[in-house]
Design a protein around this motif. Structure first.
Motif: not given
Length: 64
Positions: A25-27, A31-34, A37-39, A54-58
């Motif tokens: 999730l951190k990676r 990568e998605a410049y968000q 989203q990580y906590a 995030l995988e779908a957005e990337i």
């Protein structure tokens, strides 16, 4: 918790995300410049949902 080779979803709903989920999730969030989203305190299911999004957005961004 496994039940006859399958994971019991109810067990994971309240559990904290795994170390592997946290790292992924951190990676992905970087990568998605968000980074928001990580906590660290996410549940297993919330981390899985955010990873999937995030995988779908990337993937979508890479398709252009």
């Amino acid at each position: 918790m496994q039940v006859q080779g399958k994971y019991d979803a109810r067990f994971f709903l309240g559990e904290q995300m795994t170390r592997a989920q946290g790292l992924k999730l951190k990676r992905l969030s970087e990568e998605a410049y968000q980074p928001g989203q990580y906590a660290r305190d996410l549940s297993f299911s919330e981390a899985a949902r955010r990873i999937q999004v995030l995988e779908a957005e990337i993937e979508l961004a890479d398709s252009f």
